[in-house]
Structures are given as structure tokens and as C-alpha cells.
Design a protein around this motif. Structure first.
Motif, PDB file in Angstrom:
ATOM      1  N   ASN A 102      34.350  34.655  17.423  1.00 28.25           N
ATOM      2  CA  ASN A 102      35.780  34.365  17.562  1.00 28.25           C
ATOM      3  C   ASN A 102      36.567  34.643  16.281  1.00 28.25           C
ATOM      4  OD1 ASN A 102      35.293  33.411  20.180  1.00 28.25           O
ATOM      5  ND2 ASN A 102      34.741  31.382  19.380  1.00 28.25           N
ATOM      6  N   GLU A 103      35.931  35.279  15.324  1.00 30.84           N
ATOM      7  CA  GLU A 103      36.568  35.534  14.030  1.00 30.84           C
ATOM      8  C   GLU A 103      37.540  36.709  14.119  1.00 30.84           C
ATOM      9  OE1 GLU A 103      35.068  35.613   9.372  1.00 30.84           O
ATOM     10  OE2 GLU A 103      33.736  36.285  10.970  1.00 30.84           O
ATOM     11  N   ARG A 104      38.722  36.527  13.557  1.00 31.25           N
ATOM     12  CA  ARG A 104      39.710  37.603  13.529  1.00 31.25           C
ATOM     13  C   ARG A 104      39.349  38.611  12.438  1.00 31.25           C
ATOM     14  NH1 ARG A 104      44.691  36.428  15.996  1.00 31.25           N
ATOM     15  NH2 ARG A 104      44.250  35.183  17.853  1.00 31.25           N
ATOM     16  N   VAL A 105      39.899  39.810  12.565  1.00 27.61           N
ATOM     17  CA  VAL A 105      39.620  40.878  11.602  1.00 27.61           C
ATOM     18  C   VAL A 105      40.045  40.475  10.198  1.00 27.61           C
ATOM     19  CG1 VAL A 105      40.236  43.227  10.905  1.00 27.61           C
ATOM     20  CG2 VAL A 105      39.715  42.731  13.299  1.00 27.61           C
ATOM     21  N   PHE A 109      37.575  40.174   6.935  1.00 27.50           N
ATOM     22  CA  PHE A 109      37.751  40.969   5.718  1.00 27.50           C
ATOM     23  C   PHE A 109      37.969  40.079   4.498  1.00 27.50           C
ATOM     24  CE2 PHE A 109      37.953  44.671   8.359  1.00 27.50           C
ATOM     25  CZ  PHE A 109      37.645  45.729   7.522  1.00 27.50           C
ATOM     26  N   ASN A 110      38.632  38.943   4.662  1.00 29.23           N
ATOM     27  CA  ASN A 110      38.773  37.996   3.545  1.00 29.23           C
ATOM     28  C   ASN A 110      37.402  37.523   3.071  1.00 29.23           C
ATOM     29  OD1 ASN A 110      41.555  38.068   3.403  1.00 29.23           O
ATOM     30  ND2 ASN A 110      41.852  36.329   4.773  1.00 29.23           N
ATOM     31  N   HIS A 111      36.526  37.277   4.031  1.00 25.76           N
ATOM     32  CA  HIS A 111      35.156  36.873   3.706  1.00 25.76           C
ATOM     33  C   HIS A 111      34.433  37.994   2.966  1.00 25.76           C
ATOM     34  CE1 HIS A 111      31.005  35.340   5.264  1.00 25.76           C
ATOM     35  NE2 HIS A 111      31.215  35.049   3.993  1.00 25.76           N
ATOM     36  N   VAL A 112      34.615  39.221   3.440  1.00 25.75           N
ATOM     37  CA  VAL A 112      33.987  40.377   2.805  1.00 25.75           C
ATOM     38  C   VAL A 112      34.485  40.545   1.375  1.00 25.75           C
ATOM     39  CG1 VAL A 112      33.805  42.903   2.839  1.00 25.75           C
ATOM     40  CG2 VAL A 112      33.606  41.606   4.976  1.00 25.75           C
ATOM     41  N   PHE A 113      35.810  40.471   1.187  1.00 29.44           N
ATOM     42  CA  PHE A 113      36.391  40.649  -0.146  1.00 29.44           C
ATOM     43  C   PHE A 113      35.967  39.532  -1.105  1.00 29.44           C
ATOM     44  CE2 PHE A 113      39.987  43.068   2.061  1.00 29.44           C
ATOM     45  CZ  PHE A 113      39.404  44.290   1.768  1.00 29.44           C
ATOM     46  N   THR A 114      35.831  38.327  -0.577  1.00 28.85           N
ATOM     47  CA  THR A 114      35.397  37.209  -1.430  1.00 28.85           C
ATOM     48  C   THR A 114      34.015  37.470  -2.003  1.00 28.85           C
ATOM     49  OG1 THR A 114      36.700  35.597  -0.164  1.00 28.85           O
ATOM     50  CG2 THR A 114      34.868  34.741  -1.471  1.00 28.85           C
ATOM     51  N   LEU A 115      33.104  37.952  -1.162  1.00 33.69           N
ATOM     52  CA  LEU A 115      31.739  38.218  -1.612  1.00 33.69           C
ATOM     53  C   LEU A 115      31.677  39.424  -2.540  1.00 33.69           C
ATOM     54  CD1 LEU A 115      29.656  37.553   1.640  1.00 33.69           C
ATOM     55  CD2 LEU A 115      29.846  36.115  -0.384  1.00 33.69           C
ATOM     56  N   THR A 116      32.368  40.495  -2.187  1.00 37.62           N
ATOM     57  CA  THR A 116      32.320  41.701  -3.021  1.00 37.62           C
ATOM     58  C   THR A 116      32.993  41.471  -4.378  1.00 37.62           C
ATOM     59  OG1 THR A 116      34.318  42.531  -1.909  1.00 37.62           O
ATOM     60  CG2 THR A 116      32.194  43.305  -1.088  1.00 37.62           C
ATOM     61  N   ASN A 117      34.065  40.696  -4.402  1.00 35.81           N
ATOM     62  CA  ASN A 117      34.712  40.381  -5.684  1.00 35.81           C
ATOM     63  C   ASN A 117      33.807  39.522  -6.550  1.00 35.81           C
ATOM     64  OD1 ASN A 117      37.043  41.796  -5.100  1.00 35.81           O
ATOM     65  ND2 ASN A 117      38.108  40.033  -4.242  1.00 35.81           N
ATOM     66  N   ALA A 118      33.051  38.635  -5.913  1.00 38.06           N
ATOM     67  CA  ALA A 118      32.100  37.808  -6.658  1.00 38.06           C
ATOM     68  C   ALA A 118      31.005  38.679  -7.269  1.00 38.06           C
ATOM     69  CB  ALA A 118      31.493  36.754  -5.737  1.00 38.06           C
ATOM     70  N   SER A 167      42.998  49.873  10.937  1.00 38.19           N
ATOM     71  CA  SER A 167      42.614  50.406  12.249  1.00 38.19           C
ATOM     72  C   SER A 167      42.032  49.312  13.133  1.00 38.19           C
ATOM     73  CB  SER A 167      41.582  51.525  12.068  1.00 38.19           C
ATOM     74  OG  SER A 167      42.127  52.614  11.365  1.00 38.19           O
ATOM     75  N   LEU A 168      41.202  48.474  12.551  1.00 38.79           N
ATOM     76  CA  LEU A 168      40.569  47.404  13.322  1.00 38.79           C
ATOM     77  C   LEU A 168      41.585  46.347  13.745  1.00 38.79           C
ATOM     78  CD1 LEU A 168      37.277  46.964  11.246  1.00 38.79           C
ATOM     79  CD2 LEU A 168      37.528  48.053  13.484  1.00 38.79           C
ATOM     80  N   GLU A 169      42.538  46.033  12.869  1.00 35.01           N
ATOM     81  CA  GLU A 169      43.568  45.050  13.213  1.00 35.01           C
ATOM     82  C   GLU A 169      44.478  45.576  14.326  1.00 35.01           C
ATOM     83  OE1 GLU A 169      45.449  44.053   9.493  1.00 35.01           O
ATOM     84  OE2 GLU A 169      44.267  42.211   9.346  1.00 35.01           O
ATOM     85  N   ALA A 170      44.781  46.882  14.294  1.00 37.55           N
ATOM     86  CA  ALA A 170      45.604  47.478  15.348  1.00 37.55           C
ATOM     87  C   ALA A 170      44.883  47.399  16.692  1.00 37.55           C
ATOM     88  CB  ALA A 170      45.920  48.931  14.998  1.00 37.55           C
TER      89      ALA A 170
END
Length: 213
Positions: A102-105, A109-118, A167-170
Motif C-alpha cells: 500500500n506504499e505510495r511512490v 522513494f523517500n525511503h530509498v533516498f534516506t538509505l542512499t544518503n546514509a 514516470s512512476l508517480e504519473a
């Protein structure tokens, strides 16, 4: 800290220290010693200003900048090991990451950016290609069609993460509009509930018809 000490031209005395003054020192040696002592005090002052309270307490007893520097280096050996362990943990989280049903795009992506920035904060390099490939492999199956389209029409090696997210959000927005703005499971639940209501109404109509008859 090395940049600051180098700019102030005292890094060498911090790293190498300076020799004590001999009893039979010449006038030139005394002048050089006094200059070294002055620079050492300057360096120690800069170190004091660059550390937090916890580190300041560790070096407060050091008489020279060189001794203070060695204390800081030794104390940070454990910190390096801790950083290594934390980096391994974050990399493992990134590897096991999956998009929730049920996770929105945007949330994903916020989760992805949090991990990659870490990961980047620990000095590791993370390319757009690495992120793009990870996202594509961990998306919810409802995005399979758009993923296939992206893979066939775009070069993933030059695709920007922001472009993929857009693209995914659209695609997600179009899907939500077709389901009245509800998430897939919510739309399905609403349809199921509506059908149940219709069945109950039909049953009540039948009962009323039997009674009337």
C-alpha cells in the motif's frame, strides 16, 4: 581540522611536534624554540575550538598540540569501526528493501533516498544506475507494465532517478483516478462492500415480497 591547521600553517608541528630546549641552547635555537612554542599554542587553541565537549574533556590535560592530536586519533579508531558496522547495516537494509503493497511512490522513494544518503555520508559512492535498478526490482507488481515500458524505451544507464520517480508517480496517479483516488486494496474493499450491500438489499426485497404475498 587538518584543513584549518594547514591554513594556519601549524599542521606540521601538530603532526610531528617540536624538540625541547636544551640547557646549552644557542640564541638561534632559543628563538626557534619560542616560535615553535607559540605556533604550538596556536594549534592547540584551534584544536580546542574544533572539538565538542566530550572530546575537549579528553584532551584538556594535553600540554602540546601533538599530544592532543594523538589522543583524538586514538579515540577515533573505535569510531571508524563503528562507522563500518553502521555502513554494513545500512547496506543490508538497502539490499533487503521492498516496496510495501500500500506504499505510495513518493513514500517509497523517500525511503530509498534516506538509505542512499546514509550510505553516501559514510564515503561510499551510489550511482543513479544502482538506485534505478534497485527501484525497478523492488516495485510492487502493479507497476510491472510501466517498468517493462521504461526498460524498452529508456536507457537505464543514463536514466535519472528523478525521471524514474516522475514516470512512476504519473502511472500511479492515473491508476488512482480510475479507482476513485483509493489505493488498490481500498478500491477492492469498497467494491466488495458495495456488492454485499446490494445482496443484502435484494434479500430484504425478496423477504418483503414473500410477506406481502
Amino acid at each position: 581540522m587538518k584543513v584549518i591547521l594547514g591554513y594556519q600553517e601549524v599542521l606540521e608541528i601538530v603532526e610531528k611536534g617540536y624538540s625541547p630546549l636544551e640547557e646549552d641552547a644557542t640564541k638561534e635555537q632559543k628563538v626557534a624554540y619560542n616560535e615553535n612554542k607559540k605556533n604550538d599554542c596556536k594549534a592547540l587553541c584551534l584544536i580546542y575550538q574544533s572539538v565538542d565537549n566530550a572530546h575537549f574533556e579528553k584532551i584538556i590535560g594535553a600540554k602540546t598540540s601533538s599530544k592532543a592530536w594523538k589522543i583524538l586519533e586514538k579515540g577515533n579508531e573505535g569510531t571508524k569501526q563503528l562507522k563500518k558496522v553502521r555502513l554494513q547495516t545500512i547496506c543490508k537494509q538497502f539490499k533487503l528493501m521492498q516496496m510495501e503493497e500500500n506504499e505510495r511512490v513518493a513514500e517509497f522513494f523517500n525511503h530509498v533516498f534516506t538509505l542512499t544518503n546514509a550510505v553516501k555520508s559514510y564515503g561510499e559512492k551510489v550511482t543513479d544506475l544502482t538506485i534505478v535498478e534497485k527501484v525497478i526490482c523492488t516495485l510492487n507488481p502493479k507497476f510491472d507494465n510501466i517498468v517493462v515500458a521504461i526498460e524498452e524505451s529508456r536507457n537505464l544507464e543514463i536514466l535519472k532517478v528523478e525521471e524514474l520517480e516522475g514516470s512512476l508517480e504519473a502511472h500511479e496517479q492515473r491508476f488512482l483516478e480510475r479507482s476513485d483516488g483509493k489505493a488498490p486494496d481500498q478500491a477492492l474493499q469498497a467494491q466488495t462492500y458495495k456488492k454485499k450491500e446490494e445482496l443484502v438489499a435484494e434479500e430484504e426485497d425478496i423477504k418483503e415480497g414473500v410477506v406481502i404475498g
